[in-house]
Design a protein around this motif. Structure first.
Motif, PDB file in Angstrom:
ATOM      1  N   SER A 153     121.717 -58.187  -9.268  1.00  0.00           N
ATOM      2  CA  SER A 153     122.449 -59.437  -9.464  1.00  0.00           C
ATOM      3  C   SER A 153     122.679 -59.701 -10.949  1.00  0.00           C
ATOM      4  CB  SER A 153     121.670 -60.595  -8.836  1.00  0.00           C
ATOM      5  OG  SER A 153     122.306 -61.827  -9.058  1.00  0.00           O
ATOM      6  N   TRP A 154     121.673 -59.422 -11.767  1.00  0.00           N
ATOM      7  CA  TRP A 154     121.774 -59.669 -13.205  1.00  0.00           C
ATOM      8  C   TRP A 154     122.830 -58.779 -13.865  1.00  0.00           C
ATOM      9  CZ3 TRP A 154     119.106 -56.435 -17.135  1.00  0.00           C
ATOM     10  CH2 TRP A 154     119.342 -56.917 -18.438  1.00  0.00           C
ATOM     11  N   VAL A 155     122.926 -57.526 -13.451  1.00  0.00           N
ATOM     12  CA  VAL A 155     123.850 -56.597 -14.119  1.00  0.00           C
ATOM     13  C   VAL A 155     125.228 -56.580 -13.472  1.00  0.00           C
ATOM     14  CG1 VAL A 155     121.965 -55.124 -14.886  1.00  0.00           C
ATOM     15  CG2 VAL A 155     123.138 -54.584 -12.734  1.00  0.00           C
ATOM     16  N   LYS A 156     125.448 -57.380 -12.441  1.00  0.00           N
ATOM     17  CA  LYS A 156     126.751 -57.408 -11.767  1.00  0.00           C
ATOM     18  C   LYS A 156     127.846 -57.767 -12.761  1.00  0.00           C
ATOM     19  CE  LYS A 156     128.836 -58.990  -7.447  1.00  0.00           C
ATOM     20  NZ  LYS A 156     128.911 -57.629  -6.896  1.00  0.00           N
ATOM     21  N   GLY A 157     128.904 -56.988 -12.756  1.00  0.00           N
ATOM     22  CA  GLY A 157     130.008 -57.214 -13.678  1.00  0.00           C
ATOM     23  C   GLY A 157     129.835 -56.558 -15.032  1.00  0.00           C
ATOM     24  N   THR A 158     128.732 -55.824 -15.233  1.00  0.00           N
ATOM     25  CA  THR A 158     128.501 -55.097 -16.486  1.00  0.00           C
ATOM     26  C   THR A 158     128.531 -53.600 -16.212  1.00  0.00           C
ATOM     27  OG1 THR A 158     126.087 -54.842 -16.360  1.00  0.00           O
ATOM     28  CG2 THR A 158     126.928 -56.987 -17.086  1.00  0.00           C
ATOM     29  N   TYR A 159     128.439 -52.808 -17.266  1.00  0.00           N
ATOM     30  CA  TYR A 159     128.481 -51.354 -17.068  1.00  0.00           C
ATOM     31  C   TYR A 159     127.287 -50.840 -16.271  1.00  0.00           C
ATOM     32  CZ  TYR A 159     124.939 -50.481 -20.695  1.00  0.00           C
ATOM     33  OH  TYR A 159     123.774 -50.443 -21.422  1.00  0.00           O
ATOM     34  N   LEU A 160     126.168 -51.581 -16.260  1.00  0.00           N
ATOM     35  CA  LEU A 160     124.992 -51.144 -15.507  1.00  0.00           C
ATOM     36  C   LEU A 160     125.122 -51.392 -14.009  1.00  0.00           C
ATOM     37  CD1 LEU A 160     122.000 -52.147 -17.817  1.00  0.00           C
ATOM     38  CD2 LEU A 160     122.866 -49.858 -17.325  1.00  0.00           C
ATOM     39  N   GLU A 161     126.183 -52.063 -13.588  1.00  0.00           N
ATOM     40  CA  GLU A 161     126.426 -52.183 -12.145  1.00  0.00           C
ATOM     41  C   GLU A 161     126.694 -50.814 -11.544  1.00  0.00           C
ATOM     42  OE1 GLU A 161     129.182 -54.726  -8.962  1.00  0.00           O
ATOM     43  OE2 GLU A 161     129.577 -54.861 -11.122  1.00  0.00           O
ATOM     44  N   ASP A 162     127.255 -49.917 -12.334  1.00  0.00           N
ATOM     45  CA  ASP A 162     127.543 -48.553 -11.912  1.00  0.00           C
ATOM     46  C   ASP A 162     126.251 -47.737 -11.974  1.00  0.00           C
ATOM     47  OD1 ASP A 162     128.358 -45.936 -11.558  1.00  0.00           O
ATOM     48  OD2 ASP A 162     129.956 -46.014 -13.059  1.00  0.00           O
ATOM     49  N   TYR A 163     125.742 -47.305 -10.810  1.00  0.00           N
ATOM     50  CA  TYR A 163     124.459 -46.610 -10.773  1.00  0.00           C
ATOM     51  C   TYR A 163     124.484 -45.286 -11.548  1.00  0.00           C
ATOM     52  CZ  TYR A 163     126.354 -43.470  -7.168  1.00  0.00           C
ATOM     53  OH  TYR A 163     127.096 -42.535  -6.493  1.00  0.00           O
ATOM     54  N   THR A 164     125.651 -44.719 -11.747  1.00  0.00           N
ATOM     55  CA  THR A 164     125.736 -43.447 -12.481  1.00  0.00           C
ATOM     56  C   THR A 164     125.565 -43.641 -13.986  1.00  0.00           C
ATOM     57  OG1 THR A 164     128.154 -43.555 -12.770  1.00  0.00           O
ATOM     58  CG2 THR A 164     127.323 -42.559 -10.735  1.00  0.00           C
ATOM     59  N   LYS A 165     125.548 -44.890 -14.422  1.00  0.00           N
ATOM     60  CA  LYS A 165     125.390 -45.180 -15.852  1.00  0.00           C
ATOM     61  C   LYS A 165     124.032 -45.813 -16.173  1.00  0.00           C
ATOM     62  CE  LYS A 165     130.281 -45.675 -17.120  1.00  0.00           C
ATOM     63  NZ  LYS A 165     130.854 -45.169 -15.868  1.00  0.00           N
ATOM     64  N   ARG A 166     123.167 -45.871 -15.190  1.00  0.00           N
ATOM     65  CA  ARG A 166     121.857 -46.485 -15.408  1.00  0.00           C
ATOM     66  C   ARG A 166     120.883 -45.457 -15.987  1.00  0.00           C
ATOM     67  NH1 ARG A 166     120.839 -50.430 -10.110  1.00  0.00           N
ATOM     68  NH2 ARG A 166     122.744 -51.700 -10.397  1.00  0.00           N
ATOM     69  N   LYS A 167     120.618 -45.576 -17.267  1.00  0.00           N
ATOM     70  CA  LYS A 167     119.643 -44.722 -17.933  1.00  0.00           C
ATOM     71  C   LYS A 167     118.382 -45.537 -18.191  1.00  0.00           C
ATOM     72  CE  LYS A 167     123.030 -41.645 -20.057  1.00  0.00           C
ATOM     73  NZ  LYS A 167     123.497 -41.018 -21.322  1.00  0.00           N
ATOM     74  N   ALA A 168     117.238 -44.927 -17.947  1.00  0.00           N
ATOM     75  CA  ALA A 168     115.971 -45.655 -17.959  1.00  0.00           C
ATOM     76  C   ALA A 168     115.670 -46.291 -19.312  1.00  0.00           C
ATOM     77  CB  ALA A 168     114.837 -44.724 -17.544  1.00  0.00           C
ATOM     78  N   VAL A 169     115.933 -45.581 -20.396  1.00  0.00           N
ATOM     79  CA  VAL A 169     115.655 -46.136 -21.722  1.00  0.00           C
ATOM     80  C   VAL A 169     116.549 -47.336 -21.988  1.00  0.00           C
ATOM     81  CG1 VAL A 169     115.727 -45.689 -24.209  1.00  0.00           C
ATOM     82  CG2 VAL A 169     114.818 -43.949 -22.650  1.00  0.00           C
ATOM     83  N   SER A 176     125.446 -72.867 -21.434  1.00  0.00           N
ATOM     84  CA  SER A 176     124.950 -71.805 -20.554  1.00  0.00           C
ATOM     85  C   SER A 176     125.441 -70.432 -20.992  1.00  0.00           C
ATOM     86  CB  SER A 176     125.370 -72.081 -19.104  1.00  0.00           C
ATOM     87  OG  SER A 176     126.790 -72.168 -19.003  1.00  0.00           O
ATOM     88  N   SER A 177     126.604 -70.379 -21.614  1.00  0.00           N
ATOM     89  CA  SER A 177     127.147 -69.095 -22.065  1.00  0.00           C
ATOM     90  C   SER A 177     126.290 -68.459 -23.159  1.00  0.00           C
ATOM     91  CB  SER A 177     128.574 -69.275 -22.585  1.00  0.00           C
ATOM     92  OG  SER A 177     128.604 -70.186 -23.684  1.00  0.00           O
ATOM     93  N   LEU A 178     125.478 -69.264 -23.847  1.00  0.00           N
ATOM     94  CA  LEU A 178     124.603 -68.754 -24.896  1.00  0.00           C
ATOM     95  C   LEU A 178     123.147 -68.722 -24.469  1.00  0.00           C
ATOM     96  CD1 LEU A 178     126.067 -70.661 -27.988  1.00  0.00           C
ATOM     97  CD2 LEU A 178     126.534 -68.303 -27.295  1.00  0.00           C
ATOM     98  N   SER A 179     122.788 -69.447 -23.429  1.00  0.00           N
ATOM     99  CA  SER A 179     121.388 -69.570 -23.038  1.00  0.00           C
ATOM    100  C   SER A 179     120.845 -68.323 -22.369  1.00  0.00           C
ATOM    101  CB  SER A 179     121.202 -70.763 -22.100  1.00  0.00           C
ATOM    102  OG  SER A 179     121.493 -71.968 -22.770  1.00  0.00           O
ATOM    103  N   GLY A 180     121.702 -67.557 -21.703  1.00  0.00           N
ATOM    104  CA  GLY A 180     121.246 -66.362 -21.001  1.00  0.00           C
ATOM    105  C   GLY A 180     121.588 -65.090 -21.751  1.00  0.00           C
ATOM    106  N   TYR A 181     120.868 -64.020 -21.417  1.00  0.00           N
ATOM    107  CA  TYR A 181     121.131 -62.711 -22.026  1.00  0.00           C
ATOM    108  C   TYR A 181     121.899 -61.860 -21.030  1.00  0.00           C
ATOM    109  CZ  TYR A 181     120.338 -58.042 -23.959  1.00  0.00           C
ATOM    110  OH  TYR A 181     120.507 -56.767 -24.466  1.00  0.00           O
ATOM    111  N   ARG A 182     123.022 -61.352 -21.464  1.00  0.00           N
ATOM    112  CA  ARG A 182     123.835 -60.473 -20.625  1.00  0.00           C
ATOM    113  C   ARG A 182     123.981 -59.122 -21.293  1.00  0.00           C
ATOM    114  NH1 ARG A 182     125.559 -60.699 -15.553  1.00  0.00           N
ATOM    115  NH2 ARG A 182     127.748 -60.332 -16.000  1.00  0.00           N
ATOM    116  N   VAL A 183     123.988 -58.086 -20.455  1.00  0.00           N
ATOM    117  CA  VAL A 183     124.184 -56.732 -20.962  1.00  0.00           C
ATOM    118  C   VAL A 183     125.564 -56.624 -21.583  1.00  0.00           C
ATOM    119  CG1 VAL A 183     124.386 -54.306 -20.318  1.00  0.00           C
ATOM    120  CG2 VAL A 183     122.646 -55.752 -19.238  1.00  0.00           C
ATOM    121  N   GLY A 184     125.640 -56.069 -22.787  1.00  0.00           N
ATOM    122  CA  GLY A 184     126.923 -55.960 -23.473  1.00  0.00           C
ATOM    123  C   GLY A 184     127.815 -54.879 -22.922  1.00  0.00           C
TER     124      GLY A 184
END
Length: 537
Positions: free
Chosen positions: A485-501, A529-537
């Protein structure tokens, strides 16, 4: 116009000022300043607007023209600043993080090496593998990480003691310096042997702990056993077998059985589904009690795992006193994990409610369960059916003919007599003692036949066995759904781009970001709210 606001009538007198011309009031500029974790930030007014500056006026304070007073302040806080420094020092890592073991090599050599090279500790998932396979994996890890950091999982195997004993023998032979002990219901001579075999005396008389133990627990009674010295009964038994020296037996009274205790909450795999917010404080309180009694040096540490899938959860763990965090379910979906692409794709679509409990293969007869993914698999339903049959009948022959035909067709896809033949071949290599016991006990024989399905289902998932997708046993906790849910809409939503580090650093950097945001809020700064949370770039 700035979206920041300062809500207190009277600001703290910091005796600091910033140049008004350096104050940034645009949201994108404020975001960049918040993300610049290496530098402190200062909130001040530029006219009617409230904004952020990263540097003070020359000299830190100024009465010159264009200078304005600092209203609030957030310190520099990097990802490596979080957690316990003693944990980082003892394990030789940069970050207070541990990639938890996932059995059958899901926490793979590649996962351990990738995280290790980035200064993050990870445990190889040795559970369920025969000693030769474990040894081959350890040698590969040692070749890539000759100076560490890495750990290897040691799982309690009450039904397969030979495997636990064999694992410790290999660890001592290969010089494995850190193990993650998991699924223990109590101490065994094997984990005590590993711990004590690494004890020696330093020149100053203090104890050198050569073999470190990270114990994963979800119950205080088990946690206490790892927090206290090894029991005399087991120490005497090892001494009588010449597995430890007299000096090691004496030194065992001066050290706890573990260096680190992971409070394992609602995790994937073996779990008691403990609530995170109640388990961690309970384990920390127990640690404080034991530490006060024994005054161990270095002191016992407590980390947190199970339920951590977002920066918010990461920060909560650290703020509650965790020395380090542990990620498991989330890492299973990363490209380095020893899971098939089909499994990783399913994991990437999981939501928080898409998990359930099913019988554990290694503790089947005891009724122990583990947490698995239910979306896209019928494993949990089928495994629970087998356990119900095991409880209801005393042998395979007692199962009604119609029920037997049903499970042969729907679950095993083979005659149970043929399954038994394959099971005998498997345990002849893995644990001949268990096979001998099963041949004289129809109930045990039934358990081993049913464990055939439970054991292979996780291997089918790892290997991507075609045609068996609906039988995949995929360990996962609800934290995975929170991560998705947190990474939805970011590049990490794609499971092929999820690197552990990448995932680990986003968790830690996100926690540091949120801590700075919270610090500003406590000082009276309102952020949108746009600044209060951390989103994956």
């Amino acid at each position: 116009m700035s979206s920041l606001a300062f809500n207190k009538n009277t600001a703290i007198d910091w005796a600091w000022q910033v140049d008004a011309s350096s104050i940034r009031t645009d949201d994108s500029q404020i975001k960049a300043a918040l993300m610049d974790l290496d530098n402190p930030l200062y909130v001040a007014k530029n006219g009617a607007d409230v904004g952020i500056a990263n540097t003070l006026s020359s000299g830190g304070a100024s009465d010159g023209a264009g200078a304005t007073e600092v209203l609030a302040f957030a310190q520099s806080l990097k990802a490596e600043d979080l957690g316990d420094d003693a944990y980082k020092k003892q394990h030789g890592v940069k970050y207070a993080y541990h990639g938890g073991a996932m059995a059958n090599g899901i926490a793979s050599v590649e996962l351990v090496v990738a995280l290790g090279k980035a200064g993050l500790l990870c445990s190889f998932g040795a559970a369920g593998l025969v000693p030769d396979a474990v040894e081959a994996a350890i040698l590969r890890i040692q070749a890539e990480l000759p100076n560490g950091p890495y750990a290897v999982n040691l799982i309690h195997a009450p039904a397969e003691e030979a495997l636990e004993r064999g694992a410790v023998e290999r660890f001592l032979k290969l010089g494995v310096k850190t193990v993650e002990a998991s699924a223990y219901l109590g101490l065994t001579e094997h984990i005590v042997w590993y711990r004590l075999a690494g004890l020696s005396k330093n020149p100053d008389g203090s104890v050198n702990i050569g073999n470190k133990v990270i114990a994963k627990v979800s119950r205080t009674e088990v946690g206490r056993r790892f927090m206290e010295p090894a029991p005399a009964k087991l120490v005497d038994k090892l001494l009588a077998q010449d597995k430890i020296t007299q000096e090691q037996a004496a030194l065992s009274k001066l050290v706890p059985m573990a260096d680190d205790i992971t409070a394992e909450a609602d995790s994937g795999g073996h779990t008691d589904n403990r609530p995170f917010l109640t388990l961690l404080p309970s384990i920390i309180a127990l640690r404080d009690e034991v530490q006060a009694n024994y005054n161990f040096s270095p002191a016992l540490r407590v980390g947190a795992g199970g339920g951590i899938g977002t920066p918010e959860a990461t920060l909560a763990a650290f703020n509650m006193g965790a020395a380090y965090i542990v990620l498991g379910s989330v890492n299973q979906g990363c490209v380095e994990a020893g899971a098939s692409e089909h499994t990783r794709k399913l994991l990437a679509s999981a939501e928080m409610a898409d998990v359930t409990m099913a019988p554990a293969a290694d503790m089947f007869e005891m009724g122990v369960k583990l947490q698995v993914l239910k979306r896209g698999s019928m494993f949990a339903m089928r495994a629970n059916k087998l356990y119900d049959l095991y409880v209801a009948y005393d042998s395979i022959e007692d199962i009604p003919a119609a029920e037997r035909v049903k499970i042969e067709k729907q679950i095993f896809r083979s005659n149970l007599d043929d399954i038994w033949e394959g099971t005998m071949s498997f345990f002849q290599e893995r644990d001949p003692e268990m096979l001998a016991r099963a041949k004289s006990s129809p109930k045990r024989k039934m358990a081993l036949i049913f464990r055939w399905y439970l054991g292979l289902s996780s291997r089918w998932s790892n290997a991507g066995e075609q045609g068996r997708e609906m039988d995949y046993q995929i360990w996962a906790g609800p934290s995975l759904g929170a991560f998705n849910s947190w990474v939805k809409g970011t590049y990490l939503e794609d499971y092929t781009k999820r690197k552990a580090v990448d995932v680990a650093l986003h968790m830690l950097k996100g926690a540091a970001y949120l801590q700075r945001v919270n610090q500003l809020k406590l000082l009276g700064v309102s952020l949108p709210s746009s600044l209060s949370g951390y989103r994956v770039g």
